[in-house]
Motif scaffolding. Structure first.
Motif, short mmCIF file in Angstrom:
data_model
loop_
_atom_site.label_atom_id
_atom_site.label_comp_id
_atom_site.label_asym_id
_atom_site.label_seq_id
_atom_site.Cartn_x
_atom_site.Cartn_y
_atom_site.Cartn_z
N ALA A 145 83.84 29.07 37.51
CA ALA A 145 84.30 30.22 36.75
C ALA A 145 83.78 31.58 37.44
O ALA A 145 84.37 32.72 37.26
CB ALA A 145 83.78 30.24 35.25
N THR A 146 82.36 31.50 38.00
CA THR A 146 82.04 32.51 38.57
C THR A 146 82.76 32.96 40.10
O THR A 146 83.00 33.96 40.17
CB THR A 146 80.54 32.25 38.94
N TRP A 181 85.43 35.99 46.45
CA TRP A 181 86.03 34.66 46.64
C TRP A 181 87.44 35.02 46.25
O TRP A 181 87.91 35.84 45.62
CB TRP A 181 85.59 33.68 45.59
N ARG A 182 88.42 34.32 47.16
CA ARG A 182 89.77 34.20 47.07
C ARG A 182 90.41 33.09 47.24
O ARG A 182 89.69 31.83 47.95
CB ARG A 182 90.39 35.31 47.94
#
Length: 73
Positions: free
Chosen positions: A60-61, A68-69
């Motif tokens: 979830a983070t 992030w991608r």
């Protein structure tokens, strides 16, 4: 003594999280039903549940972070 306990607890959570990641990515999981002792089986399932929770929080983070991608693979 307390430092060792914290270290071992962190290591156990890390191992449990890796097992959760393997389960999520491959579908393979430990067969806790093969553990004959009910108390030990319950502890093992709780141990694995902690890893699932930690994995969910990390995922979830990452999803909500701009660092992030999703891979295009």
């Amino acid at each position: 003594m307390l430092g060792r306990l914290v270290h071992y607890t962190f290591d156990a959570v890390l191992v449990s999280t890796v097992v959760a990641g393997v389960r999520r990515s491959s579908g393979f999981e430990p067969q806790t039903a093969l553990i004959p002792e009910a108390t030990v089986r319950s502890v093992a399932e709780s141990f694995l549940g902690v890893g699932e929770t930690v994995f969910d929080v990390i995922q979830a983070t990452a999803v909500n972070s701009s660092y992030w991608r999703r891979s295009s693979k």
